[in-house]
Design an enzyme around this catalytic site. Structure first.
Site, short mmCIF file in Angstrom:
data_model
loop_
_atom_site.label_atom_id
_atom_site.label_comp_id
_atom_site.label_asym_id
_atom_site.label_seq_id
_atom_site.Cartn_x
_atom_site.Cartn_y
_atom_site.Cartn_z
N SER A 75 0.81 -1.22 0.00
CA SER A 75 0.00 0.00 0.00
C SER A 75 0.84 1.27 0.00
CB SER A 75 -0.95 0.00 1.21
OG SER A 75 -1.87 -1.06 1.11
N HIS A 113 -0.33 4.01 4.31
CA HIS A 113 -1.13 4.63 3.26
C HIS A 113 -0.84 6.13 3.19
CE1 HIS A 113 -3.29 0.88 3.97
NE2 HIS A 113 -3.98 1.06 2.86
#
Length: 382
Positions: A250, A323
């Site tokens: 991610s 993220h």
């Protein structure tokens, strides 16, 4: 004496024949490429950069390349016309045989990657597959293969992978705070995923956004963005989530999303070129549609990551701050200094330097934090 004069004449005829053949070859293979750029020619600086990126410096030193191109720019207008190029290629005082061969090998692809001034307002003119977009495909393949290998191992151990669970925490690729001294884990955690939904969403995102970036900005720029995002993601996680493991690509995926958003911001006008003239492809690739798609995909994916972080068993929890670290890296750092900007404005150049400095300072802080902070779980030296 007559024989000697005859020999020189035959030698001159051979030279003339070779020169005619060379000019014919240049007209056939290079003139159409230059013609796309019009009579003003190709910008000297862009040509130097593109030829270096194509790899000509493996054959000719950077200093020698710049010297030759500067010599070719006869009128010192920082543009190389086809006539100037021919003069360089055919001059007795120009290129050596090996340098001429290198120019023939690399110059065509380099010029093809330079968008003519007449098309600078059209972002789609930058799409080409020279070289082909391979980095994202290779990374995706590696991540899928490694996921499959560990899924098979977990199934044999009686803990099969499900939609949202199944992590080989024993893997030497996983980032775990107890083994932070194994520095490779700050990068290799990207090869491990938590369940089918995790890897499926990451693969869709990085193929959907990574491939278009590669086609425009080329694989080496996208590689820098992706790997910076992976490293920034693990560092951000290590600073904010001290006792939780980290898996998944991610950080790199969100760096691609952030870079895509940066590309939309810096090329907003160029992405909207003729988008309202009824061409459905231009509408779908316009800046507002791209922005809508990015936000539509980011919000639910981040929400799912937070859900997994909160609901997973304690020994299966993984972090979500990667993220944020990856996205900010791609959007504000790698997106401006690294990726191409079709029409670069002065403020964008300044912003690029500022964000790069901020990025390096944050990385330095995170590294020092990892070395000095005493609140991490006890190190596992086994």
């Amino acid at each position: 004496m007559a024989a000697a004069r005859g020999g020189r004449s035959r030698g001159n005829r051979v030279d003339d024949l070779e020169m005619r053949q060379l000019r014919s070859d240049l007209d056939r293979n290079f003139k159409p490429i230059f013609d796309r750029h019009g009579p003003e020619g190709v910008a000297l600086g862009e040509l130097q950069r593109e030829m270096q990126e194509e790899g000509i410096t493996d054959k000719i030193s950077k200093r020698r390349l710049n010297q030759l191109l500067d010599r070719a720019d006869h009128n010192d207008d920082n543009m190389i016309t086809y006539t100037e190029f021919v003069n360089l290629m055919t001059s007795d005082e120009g290129l050596t045989k090996s340098e001429r061969s290198a120019f023939r090998s690399f110059l065509g692809a380099a010029i093809a990657n330079i968008v003519p001034q007449s098309l600078r307002n059209d972002f789609l003119a930058n799409y080409n597959c020279r070289p082909p977009p391979l980095f994202i495909i290779i990374m995706s393949t590696a991540e899928i293969v490694i996921f499959g290998v560990y899924a098979a191992e977990l199934a044999k151990q009686g803990t099969p992978v499900t939609a949202t669970s199944g992590v080989p925490m024993y893997s030497p690729l996983v980032y775990t705070p107890r083994r932070r001294y194994e520095a490779w884990r700050y990068l290799t955690y990207m090869f491990i995923h938590q369940g089918f939904l995790h890897i499926l969403s990451n693969m869709i995102f990085q193929l959907l956004f990574g491939l278009p970036l590669e086609i425009v900005h080329k694989w080496w720029r996208v590689m820098v963005v992706y790997l910076c995002g992976v490293i920034a993601g693990s560092l951000a996680h290590s600073v904010t989530d001290h006792s939780v493991a980290l898996v998944g690509a991610s950080g790199g995926v969100y760096a691609l999303l952030g870079a895509h958003l940066a590309a939309v911001a810096t090329n907003w006008k160029e992405m909207n070129y003729k988008c309202c003239e009824g061409n459905i492809a231009r509408v779908l690739l316009s800046a507002p549609v791209r922005l809508f798609i990015i936000l539509t995909l980011v919000v639910p994916d981040t929400s799912l990551a937070i859900y997994r972080r909160v609901t997973a068993p304690e020994d299966q929890k993984v972090g979500v701050s990667a993220h944020i670290g990856g996205f900010l890296t791609g959007e504000s750092v790698a997106g401006y200094p690294v990726l191409k900007n079709i029409k670069k404005l002065p403020w964008e150049t300044t912003l690029g330097w500022v964000t790069m400095a901020v990025f390096l300072l944050l990385v330095a802080f995170a590294v020092l934090f990892n070395g000095l902070y005493k609140g991490y779980p006890a190190t596992d030296w086994s």
